[in-house]
Scaffold this active site. Structure first.
Site, PDB file in Angstrom:
ATOM      1  CE1 TYR A 125      48.983  -0.571 -12.241  1.00  0.00           C
ATOM      2  CE2 TYR A 125      46.905   0.581 -11.900  1.00  0.00           C
ATOM      3  CZ  TYR A 125      47.622  -0.483 -12.440  1.00  0.00           C
ATOM      4  OH  TYR A 125      46.974  -1.446 -13.168  1.00  0.00           O
ATOM      5  CG  HIS A 150      42.307  -0.572 -14.022  1.00  0.00           C
ATOM      6  ND1 HIS A 150      42.271  -1.938 -14.213  1.00  0.00           N
ATOM      7  CD2 HIS A 150      43.593  -0.278 -13.711  1.00  0.00           C
ATOM      8  CE1 HIS A 150      43.480  -2.440 -14.020  1.00  0.00           C
ATOM      9  NE2 HIS A 150      44.304  -1.450 -13.718  1.00  0.00           N
ATOM     10  CG  ASP A 203      29.246  -7.619  22.727  1.00  0.00           C
ATOM     11  OD1 ASP A 203      29.096  -7.462  21.496  1.00  0.00           O
ATOM     12  OD2 ASP A 203      29.299  -6.671  23.527  1.00  0.00           O
TER      13      ASP A 203
END
Length: 857
Positions: free
Chosen positions: A288, A233, A591
């Site tokens: 960002y 990126h 389980d």
């Protein structure tokens, strides 16, 4: 204390990689008392040249997966306690703001608030555009609809944090060795023996592979196929901005500057400067931001995925070239190349949001690499192929502190923990992967897709639609296609979620299925409800091949099964028993249903999908040498015929007496369904009269056809996972990985009846300590919404006024009950039937009531 050039010849634990993950693990292991820890890295320290060196270090804590928010919250607290080399706190608690450019994104930000409340992130807030600009004056309020504000978000320099962590680890006895490339790990008889480096070997008992983008390369040498994908990126830093003149900082006198500059060059003058205002994210444009003094840093995921081949990745050479950094591709900044954002180039989006950056030179720019995994979560834990081999990869700076703590606790005490208690890492476990995920074709494509969606608005039920589909087919695959199944990818299996051929059932059951709209209507069909009601009233057939199945074989198999299981497993051949497996801390590891099929042979049935592989690895890890554990998931087709008419249907295709007296509940028999050999269990996860059938895979399709043909006169229909989830939650059956996992002991989960403290089993001491209930902080609770037409999804906060008292582990509409059913864990005083609570969902509060379980008997 300083790193050493002297390579030790022996160590208890060797950590390969001195980036933010390796340093965190060394810090945590030494804090737990280990002294004989050695960390080696191919680069200099603390600026190793990996992702931690070039990362801008922004930390947004709120994430949809609970585990990532837990990791981030711990990381923030840890980094806040660290003192950097300059004497200042390592963590910059600036706050973090995510802005919305659309109403759809504002809905997403409301969900951020709800996730934050559910996971315990402090004081999440929604902001108006004007409130956003009060925190970030350079943002153009006209470009946004609002924002999400998390006051404790912030930034930490990877280099500053690595240095601080390493210094403390070295003071406690750890050794850090730079300029030492790891070439291999020596093993013998399935155990780690030594780490082979370019400068010699280190004999050791344990190795942690914390090499991030290089993890796959080392794994391949050991025939461990880690699906860790490097992706690129973009990151850039503008020239100085007049609007930020008051934030200008000269960082060249920082104690780490020279070291940083030697690896990163001129950009170290910017990268080492922490922000003095909130970090910023514009996810609608996959961008960002954070300031570096008087410069703005701009990060962009807003481009077509770039996935380099791991074999082509270089190291960090002596001339200062970083192996984790590639040349900046201007084309990707100045053109719209992202598959989901084709209308606006990243630079245009950035200049619109922050007009002060418009037309400014991008002084420093590079393509930085980080690692992705197939589900976007870390790849960590003990590798089942070798005793003593651990991994910690695909972990960002944001999460490295928590991941390091959890892994160190796991290594030292056998159970991953944070300060708040046990943490379940089923979806991060390195053993979760299936064989096909180790191929580079799969890892490359899915890694690229994970990159593509990282800032997209993703529904929790979303599945891959095109990339790497149609890999694993159950024997009934073509029959499912014939019945127009809506197939979803689950651990590579193509599994039906509902069948469009059952749409005609809506004429009979449609008035009992509330309409849905909005978020809860996505990835749902009313056919799910019709299928569920048909099972309750008639009979249905469900493909459960993907559930994990194990055979345990050997003269000591019975003794081993007892050691695994909490229940009394002294059962006869043909008996079936529900039980739990716990870890050393008493948390429920799985389980399972155990069937004794012969004197020295047992069939263990457990959860499917990706978490099921963790259970297989766990059982194999515990098994003694004279017991064989075979994963028979793929070799056995499995299906369940269930509903009031199940006995009538099956009696047409077998001569076996299926009456209650001859074939009681929780027993098994082996016989033929027409000409197909089966092992049949009188159990049903749907909670109705039913039998599960297991047969060699080549017989599966014909067995399905036999049962469907026999059931035609009794209204048999195939049904998918959507109906099964509704059926099981009404019956109070737990779903491991959702409303049952290692953060809960059997008594908290309401499963104390599956524990026999007269037997010996893994975790017994911890389970026994919880048996009296005095130390239980939370108990399982079944809720139903008071509004019979309302539907909510899981992972939403449960409230008493403004106080969060729990979150929804599972939520499904119960079509027989006529209400949305949810399972949660609440403080004991709230878990009493009749208690009223509220659920926050999509910005609305829904009244709910704690109920006696099961709702449907």
């Amino acid at each position: 204390m300083e790193p050493t050039d002297s390579l030790p010849t022996q160590a208890d634990t060797v950590i390969v990689g001195a980036g933010i993950v390796g340093c965190n693990i060394a810090y945590q292991l030494t804090e737990l008392g280990r002294e004989d820890v050695v960390v080696v890295d191919q680069g200099p320290m603390p600026t190793t040249g990996g992702s931690s060196t070039h990362a801008p270090g922004i930390m947004f804590q709120t994430a949809e997966p609970k585990v990532l928010s837990q990791f981030a919250d711990y990381s923030r607290r840890l980094y806040s306690d660290l003192e950097g080399a300059d004497g200042h706190q390592a963590y910059n608690e600036t706050g973090g703001i995510e802005v919305a450019r659309s109403e759809e994104r504002m809905d997403f930000l409301q969900r951020r608030v709800e996730y934050a409340k559910a996971w315990g992130i402090e004081d999440p807030q929604l902001l108006s555009p004007e409130e956003v600009t009060e925190h970030l004056p350079l943002v153009d309020a006209d470009q946004i609809k609002g924002g999400y504000y998390s006051p404790t978000d912030g930034q930490v320099s990877g280099v500053v944090a690595c240095d601080a962590l390493a210094r403390e680890a070295m003071e406690r006895g750890a050794k850090f060795v730079p300029h030492t490339r790891t070439e291999d790990v020596e093993t013998e008889n399935g155990s780690v023996q030594a780490v082979i480096t370019e400068n010699g070997s280190i004999e050791c008992n344990e190795v942690v592979v914390a090499t991030n983008i290089w993890a796959r390369q080392l794994g391949e040498k050991l025939d461990v196929h880690l699906p860790v994908t490097p992706v690129e990126h973009q990151y850039t830093m503008t020239e100085s901005l007049d609007e930020l003149a008051d934030s200008a900082v000269d960082i060249t006198d920082h104690p780490l500057f020279e070291n940083y500059e030697n690896v990163s060059g001129e950009k170290a003058k910017r990268l080492l400067v922490g922000p003095d205002r909130p970090i910023l994210r514009d996810q609608d444009n996959a961008m960002y931001y954070r300031n570096h003094g008087d410069s703005y840093g701009i990060g962009s995921y807003n481009h077509d995925p770039i996935v380099p081949d791991p074999q082509d990745l270089g190291g960090n050479d002596p001339d200062g070239e970083q192996g984790s950094v590639h040349e900046f591709t201007d084309y990707h900044m100045n053109n719209a190349t992202h598959p989901d954002r084709p209308d606006k180039a990243p630079r245009q989006a950035s200049d619109e949001l922050l007009p002060a950056t418009a037309g400014k030179e991008l002084e420093h720019k590079y393509n930085g690499m980080f690692a992705e995994s197939p589900n976007g979560l870390p790849v960590m834990g003990p590798v089942q192929e070798y005793d003593g081999l651990w991994t910690a990869a695909a972990i960002w700076v944001t999460h490295a502190g928590g991941a390091g703590k959890a892994l160190a606790e796991w290594m030292e005490h056998g159970v991953p923990r944070l300060l708040s208690g046990p943490i379940d890492l089923a979806h991060c476990d390195v053993n979760r992967f299936d064989e096909h995920e180790g191929s580079w074709d799969f890892a490359r494509d899915i890694g690229g897709e994970e990159y593509r969606i990282v800032y997209n608005i993703m529904h929790p039920k979303w599945v891959w639609t095109e990339t790497q589909r149609d890999i694993r087919r159950t024997p009934m695959y073509h029959t499912h296609k014939k019945y127009d199944a809506e197939l979803w990818a689950e651990a590579g299996w193509e599994e039906p979620h509902w069948f469009d051929s059952n749409a005609d059932l809506l004429a009979e059951y449609g008035d009992r299925i509330p309409d849905r709209e909005g978020w809860e209507a996505k990835y749902w069909s009313p056919i799910e409800g019709a299928e569920a009601l048909n099972v309750r009233n008639n009979v249905g057939l469900h493909d459960m091949t993907s559930f994990n199945k194990m055979e345990v074989i050997g003269s000591d198999a019975g003794e081993f099964v007892q050691y695994l299981c909490t229940n009394d497993m002294d059962i006869d051949v043909g008996d079936v028993k529900y039980t739990l497996m716990c870890n050393e801390g008493g948390g429920v590891r799985a389980d399972i249903t155990v069937t004794r099929t012969d004197e020295d042979r047992y069939l263990l049935l457990t959860t499917g999908r990706e978490v099921g592989n963790n259970h297989v690895a766990w059982v194999r890890e515990q098994s003694p040498d004279d017991v064989v554990v075979n994963d028979v998931t793929s070799s056995l087709a499995a299906m369940v015929c269930t509903g009031p008419n199940a006995r009538k249907v099956l009696s047409k295709v077998t001569d076996v007496d299926l009456s209650d007296d001859a074939f009681p509940f929780f027993t098994s028999q082996q016989f033929f369904v027409k000409n197909i050999p089966v092992t049949a269990l009188r159990v049903s996860y749907a909670g109705e009269l039913g039998w599960e059938f297991y047969t060699p895979s080549e017989y599966g399709e014909r067995l399905w056809e036999h049962i469907m043909e026999a059931g035609e006169e009794y209204g048999i229909r195939p049904y998918g996972n959507g109906a099964l989830n509704s059926l099981r939650i009404e019956k109070g059956f737990r779903l491991w990985g959702k409303d049952l996992h290692t953060e809960h002991n059997p008594y908290e989960a309401g499963l104390g009846w599956a524990v026999d403290l007269e037997t010996d089993f893994i975790g017994k001491e911890a389970v026994a300590a919880a048996a009296d209930g005095d130390n239980i902080d939370h108990k399982v609770a079944c809720l139903t919404l008071d509004d019979e037409d309302a539907v909510v999804l899981d992972n939403k906060p449960v409230l008493d006024g403004d106080e969060t008292i729990g979150y929804l582990h599972s939520a499904e509409y119960g079509y027989t009950e006529g209400a949305c059913v949810a399972y949660t864990y609440l403080p004991p005083e709230y878990a009493e039937p009749g208690t009223s609570v509220e659920i926050l969902y999509e910005g609305e509060r829904y009244d709910a009531t704690v109920r006696e379980e099961p709702l449907v008997s």
